[in-house]
Scaffold this motif. Sequence first.
Motif, PDB file in Angstrom:
ATOM      1  N   SER A 168      42.606   7.387  70.568  1.00 15.87           N
ATOM      2  CA  SER A 168      41.876   8.047  69.487  1.00 15.87           C
ATOM      3  C   SER A 168      40.380   7.876  69.704  1.00 15.87           C
ATOM      4  O   SER A 168      39.909   6.783  70.041  1.00 15.87           O
ATOM      5  CB  SER A 168      42.279   7.472  68.126  1.00 15.87           C
ATOM      6  N   SER A 169      39.645   8.967  69.515  1.00 10.44           N
ATOM      7  CA  SER A 169      38.188   8.918  69.644  1.00 10.44           C
ATOM      8  C   SER A 169      37.522   8.497  68.336  1.00 10.44           C
ATOM      9  O   SER A 169      36.306   8.382  68.277  1.00 10.44           O
ATOM     10  CB  SER A 169      37.656  10.298  70.056  1.00 10.44           C
ATOM     11  N   GLN A 170      38.324   8.268  67.301  1.00  5.04           N
ATOM     12  CA  GLN A 170      37.808   7.856  66.003  1.00  5.04           C
ATOM     13  C   GLN A 170      38.607   6.653  65.499  1.00  5.04           C
ATOM     14  O   GLN A 170      39.732   6.421  65.944  1.00  5.04           O
ATOM     15  CB  GLN A 170      37.918   9.012  64.987  1.00  5.04           C
ATOM     16  N   PRO A 171      38.025   5.881  64.593  1.00  6.40           N
ATOM     17  CA  PRO A 171      38.788   4.762  64.009  1.00  6.40           C
ATOM     18  C   PRO A 171      40.054   5.285  63.329  1.00  6.40           C
ATOM     19  O   PRO A 171      40.036   6.334  62.692  1.00  6.40           O
ATOM     20  CB  PRO A 171      37.808   4.161  62.993  1.00  6.40           C
ATOM     21  N   VAL A 172      41.148   4.547  63.476  1.00  8.89           N
ATOM     22  CA  VAL A 172      42.424   4.977  62.898  1.00  8.89           C
ATOM     23  C   VAL A 172      42.667   4.248  61.591  1.00  8.89           C
ATOM     24  O   VAL A 172      42.134   3.164  61.339  1.00  8.89           O
ATOM     25  CB  VAL A 172      43.583   4.719  63.870  1.00  8.89           C
ATOM     26  N   GLN A 173      43.484   4.863  60.749  1.00  3.30           N
ATOM     27  CA  GLN A 173      43.850   4.273  59.467  1.00  3.30           C
ATOM     28  C   GLN A 173      45.353   4.055  59.417  1.00  3.30           C
ATOM     29  O   GLN A 173      46.121   4.805  60.018  1.00  3.30           O
ATOM     30  CB  GLN A 173      43.410   5.184  58.318  1.00  3.30           C
ATOM     31  N   ASP A 197      42.184  16.379  66.037  1.00  7.48           N
ATOM     32  CA  ASP A 197      40.937  16.506  66.800  1.00  7.48           C
ATOM     33  C   ASP A 197      40.571  15.208  67.514  1.00  7.48           C
ATOM     34  O   ASP A 197      39.853  15.226  68.518  1.00  7.48           O
ATOM     35  CB  ASP A 197      39.784  16.911  65.875  1.00  7.48           C
ATOM     36  N   ALA A 198      41.032  14.069  67.003  1.00  4.52           N
ATOM     37  CA  ALA A 198      40.656  12.776  67.575  1.00  4.52           C
ATOM     38  C   ALA A 198      41.619  12.313  68.661  1.00  4.52           C
ATOM     39  O   ALA A 198      41.335  11.347  69.370  1.00  4.52           O
ATOM     40  CB  ALA A 198      40.588  11.713  66.479  1.00  4.52           C
ATOM     41  N   ILE A 248      46.166   9.664  62.538  1.00  4.30           N
ATOM     42  CA  ILE A 248      45.096  10.130  63.406  1.00  4.30           C
ATOM     43  C   ILE A 248      45.017  11.648  63.299  1.00  4.30           C
ATOM     44  O   ILE A 248      46.037  12.339  63.365  1.00  4.30           O
ATOM     45  CB  ILE A 248      45.345   9.734  64.876  1.00  4.30           C
ATOM     46  N   SER A 249      43.817  12.178  63.151  1.00  4.23           N
ATOM     47  CA  SER A 249      43.641  13.632  63.090  1.00  4.23           C
ATOM     48  C   SER A 249      43.861  14.225  64.474  1.00  4.23           C
ATOM     49  O   SER A 249      43.631  13.568  65.496  1.00  4.23           O
ATOM     50  CB  SER A 249      42.244  13.988  62.578  1.00  4.23           C
ATOM     51  N   LYS A 263      43.563  12.014  72.132  1.00  4.27           N
ATOM     52  CA  LYS A 263      43.324  12.260  73.557  1.00  4.27           C
ATOM     53  C   LYS A 263      44.561  11.819  74.315  1.00  4.27           C
ATOM     54  O   LYS A 263      44.939  10.660  74.292  1.00  4.27           O
ATOM     55  CB  LYS A 263      42.107  11.485  74.057  1.00  4.27           C
TER      56      LYS A 263
END
Length: 247
Positions: free
Chosen positions: A185-190, A173-174, A170-171, A176
């Motif tokens: 995470s505010s974005q999809p994770v890998q 920036d994403a 997770i970056s 929380k």
Amino acid sequence: MIRGLYTSATGMLAAQTQSEIIGDNVANVKTPGYKEKLASNVSFPSMLIERMGGNQATEAVQIGGLGTGVGVDRTVQSTIQGALETTGVKTDLALTSPGYFTVQTPGGDRYTRDGRFQLDANGMLQSPDGYALLGENGPIGPLSSEFSVKADGTIMDNGRVVDRLRVAEISADALKREGQSLYSSSQPVQASVATQVLQGSIEASNVDLPGQMVQMMTVMKAYEANQRVIQTQDEMIGKAVNEVGKI
């Protein structure tokens, strides 16, 4: 003059927000897996000041720019690796690579670097708060007390492969923060492709305590400077009202 009061007030508010962030970091200096929060300031749009009055035939004389204040733009989590502490406890796990352990909570999947896991009565691996640690196939377990975890996150028990840790990349920036060393995470994770796990160790907080103390002193001086500016401007306004107005 009134605009200057607002400008100084925003400086005080920004300093107060920064001091709260620093206080939060210092309070978690002993929390395993805690990631230091970093704050950045942003200035409000500046204004171009021109001289008014005089001969209207002449062009306006530009005096210069005027700042309108400052505020805290955003906060992000530091991704610096914390120090590794050897515990010798089999259920303690530390990530030596980027990424986060995935745990199952009532609100959905959450992510953490706090590796203080434990076996419940049913042999399932869980976090200190009772959330199930997830592998690629779901909650991990049941396990015996003699299980082992390989460097790539593969979990072995009685000579068989049980599962592999689900480590998410997770970056910053994403991320929380949600408390209890958990993040969403505010974005999809890998899924991490380069997972490195160390069994019998935990990752300590990455808070730089001396650096936080220096930042706190800087923030306090900025707060006091803006406070003195407001006091000076208040005195000037008082003189303009009570003394200049009598002339």
